[in-house]
Design an enzyme around this catalytic site. Structure first.
Site, PDB file in Angstrom:
ATOM      1  N   LYS A  77     161.341 -20.965  60.756  1.00 27.15           N
ATOM      2  CA  LYS A  77     160.440 -19.856  60.392  1.00 27.15           C
ATOM      3  C   LYS A  77     160.447 -19.673  58.877  1.00 27.15           C
ATOM      4  O   LYS A  77     161.496 -19.817  58.234  1.00 27.15           O
ATOM      5  CB  LYS A  77     160.919 -18.587  61.110  1.00 27.15           C
ATOM      6  CG  LYS A  77     159.984 -17.389  60.956  1.00 27.15           C
ATOM      7  CD  LYS A  77     160.490 -16.203  61.788  1.00 27.15           C
ATOM      8  CE  LYS A  77     159.590 -14.981  61.654  1.00 27.15           C
ATOM      9  NZ  LYS A  77     160.070 -13.830  62.442  1.00 27.15           N
ATOM     10  N   SER A 152     156.693 -11.529  65.408  1.00 28.06           N
ATOM     11  CA  SER A 152     156.258 -12.191  64.204  1.00 28.06           C
ATOM     12  C   SER A 152     156.537 -13.693  64.161  1.00 28.06           C
ATOM     13  O   SER A 152     155.941 -14.392  63.348  1.00 28.06           O
ATOM     14  CB  SER A 152     156.931 -11.522  62.999  1.00 28.06           C
ATOM     15  OG  SER A 152     158.326 -11.735  63.022  1.00 28.06           O
ATOM     16  N   SER A 176     160.637 -10.074  67.787  1.00 27.13           N
ATOM     17  CA  SER A 176     159.845 -11.162  67.189  1.00 27.13           C
ATOM     18  C   SER A 176     160.146 -12.577  67.659  1.00 27.13           C
ATOM     19  O   SER A 176     159.417 -13.496  67.313  1.00 27.13           O
ATOM     20  CB  SER A 176     159.980 -11.122  65.674  1.00 27.13           C
ATOM     21  OG  SER A 176     159.094 -10.159  65.163  1.00 27.13           O
TER      22      SER A 176
HETATM   23  N1  GLN Z   1     156.746  -6.353  66.072  1.00 25.28           N
HETATM   24  C1  GLN Z   1     157.867  -5.664  65.504  1.00 25.28           C
HETATM   25  C2  GLN Z   1     157.519  -5.148  64.137  1.00 25.28           C
HETATM   26  O1  GLN Z   1     156.423  -5.322  63.746  1.00 25.28           O
HETATM   27  C3  GLN Z   1     159.063  -6.555  65.486  1.00 25.28           C
HETATM   28  C4  GLN Z   1     159.115  -7.455  64.335  1.00 25.28           C
HETATM   29  C5  GLN Z   1     160.325  -8.338  64.332  1.00 25.28           C
HETATM   30  O2  GLN Z   1     161.078  -8.410  65.289  1.00 25.28           O
HETATM   31  N2  GLN Z   1     160.514  -8.995  63.197  1.00 25.28           N
HETATM   32  O3  GLN Z   1     158.312  -4.573  63.453  1.00 25.28           O
END
Ligand code: GLN
Length: 478
Positions: A77, A152, A176
């Site tokens: 990532k 994400s 994410s």
């Molecule tokens: N969707 C969540 C957020 O926007 C989780 C993001 C994540 O786990 N990095 O914060």
């Protein structure tokens, strides 16, 4: 068997047996990446470096050397720093950032012989649930290009689903890894907080962030975890995990699985996802699992707690992006504050700005007690309730997300998007390990089942995950 149809463990066996070379496996991934470029899973593809690394892996093998991932193509990532390879966090702010060192997990992958094929697309600074917050374009779901891959870590989940790599690293602050895994039909493991070093992970919310994996199955997740986990002097929060099991049996006979009433008593849960989850529970019961109901009342507060705490931590962590030390600087500035304001205005995207603003708000004097402090207290309650529920069982199970992958552009209201994390955020708040595994489908898309375990019981939840996938194959002939 086509190389790209193999799991990571099958590839390792084939490489060990001499039937396949890393050069072939890496070329197959690089070709697949080119053929499916429109999916936009990658921000950077490391074609030359990967080809070189594959050749070196084959040479090492020929000399009789062995390492757990020797010659296996994997993806990373783009919020995990890689020495000499641009690391953007999917932000314009870091479009020119080439880190001078490797994150501990990258060092570990390299030491285990893995070949890094590229850096995957994501929501900017890991803030988002659809990958639509990337400054490098949306990612299209490999199973239906009209839909998002989740976020994400959308690029990481998608590249595994599209067979562009055999495994990928992701990060999970509120879901994410698990949510995109569910949307793309792959396995996403968020290990226990502290099980894997975060040195070199660009911080979002440090009390919640955890690096983990996206893979095709649970055995692959275990193989990756064994390489990645462990105490790291450079991450004070890292811990020594226990010895993980050698093999997964996929056996749930006599295991007690707990479902909280609050998970299902909600109109946010899509009917198709509910039906798939219920079928998974049925299948587990048929395989000998005992299902127990519990109540986790604080579940309803978890999303609010998450967005207060993660915003607060993000506003502090992202203060380092000021146009001075890291990344881009706006032009035509005539004072230091001008540099801050113009650089942040120009190079941060809308969602990141929203988080920084809400984070500063909840930390500001006068509001601190009402928001940050209160959220911290409720965090303790959530943690206690999850620990108590786990006390009487082997794992807690839930749907991973309330819906399947939405269509591109469908989620324009950020508050609606936040709902997609309702089942995943309490796990980060509690520091527990969880895995999402695919079971069945709804609306033509895969559904994820989340298995939440006790601290450091990654072996246990992966074993249950394997049982879910075996049951899926049996029930759906997959
Ligand atoms: N969707 C969540 C957020 O926007 C989780 C993001 C994540 O786990 N990095 O914060």
């Amino acid at each position: 068997m086509d190389i790209l149809d193999m799991t990571l463990c099958e590839l390792v066996a084939a490489l060990d047996g001499g039937g396949v070379s890393s050069t072939e496996a890496t070329a197959a991934c690089l070709n697949r990446i080119k053929d499916t470029q429109g999916l936009n899973s990658f921000i950077t593809v490391c074609e030359d470096a990967a080809t070189d690394a594959a050749r070196r892996a084959d040479e090492r093998r020929a000399r009789g050397e062995r390492a757990p991932l020797l010659g296996v193509p994997v993806a990373v990532k783009d919020n995990i720093v890689t020495d000499g390879i641009r690391t953007t966090c999917a932000s314009k702010f870091l479009q020119n950032f080439v880190p001078p060192y490797d994150a501990t997990v990258v060092q570990k992958l390299k030491a285990a012989g893995a070949v890094i094929v590229g850096k995957t697309n994501m929501d900017e600074f890991a803030m988002g649930s659809t990958n639509e917050n990337s400054a490098y374009g949306v990612v299209k779901n490999a199973l239906d290009p009209a839909r998002v891959p989740g976020g994400s870590s959308g690029g990481s989940a998608n590249c595994v689903a599209a067979r562009q790599a055999f495994a990928a690293l992701g990060s999970d602050t509120g879901g994410s890894i698990r949510q995109p895994a569910a949307y793309c039909g792959v396995v996403g493991l968020k290990p226990t907080y502290s099980a894997v070093s975060r040195y070199g992970l660009i911080a979002f919310a440090s009390s919640l962030d955890q690096i983990g994996t996206l893979t095709r199955d649970c055995d692959d997740a275990l193989a990756m975890l064994k390489v990645l986990s462990g105490k790291d002097e450079r991450d004070a929060t890292s811990a020594c995990p226990p010895a993980y099991p050698d093999i997964l049996r996929g056996d749930v006979r006599g295991k007690t699985l707990c479902i909280a009433d609050e998970f299902l008593n909600t109109d946010k849960l899509d009917d198709g996802v509910r039906a798939a989850f219920e079928a998974a529970v049925d299948a587990l019961q048929k395989r000998g699992a005992v299902i127990k109901r519990a109540s986790i009342k604080s579940f309803a507060a978890a999303l609010s707690v998450y967005y207060v705490l993660s915003g607060a931590e993000a506003s502090s962590n992202l203060a380092r992006f000021d146009g001075v030390k890291y990344g881009m600087r706006a032009e035509g500035c005539d004072s230091i504050s001008d540099i801050y304001v113009k650089s942040r205005t120009e190079f941060f995207g809308a969602e990141v700005k929203r988080r920084i603003m809400t984070g500063n708000y909840v930390l500001s004097s006068g509001y601190y007690d009402a928001y940050y402090l209160k959220a911290s207290k409720i965090r303790t309650v959530i943690k206690k309730e999850f620990y108590a529920a786990l006390d009487g069982c082997d794992a807690i199970i839930s749907p991973t997300a309330p819906t399947v992958a939405p269509k591109l552009g469908e989620q324009s209201d950020p508050h609606k998007t936040y709902l997609s994390d309702m089942y995943t955020v309490p796990v980060n708040i509690s520091g527990l390990p969880a895995v999402s595994v695919p079971f069945g489908a709804a609306h033509g898309m895969p559904v994820g089942v989340q298995i939440i375990g006790k601290c450091f019981d990654e072996g246990g939840i992966l074993d249950i995950g394997k049982a879910v996938m075996l049951a899926d194959r049996e029930v759906h002939n997959a």
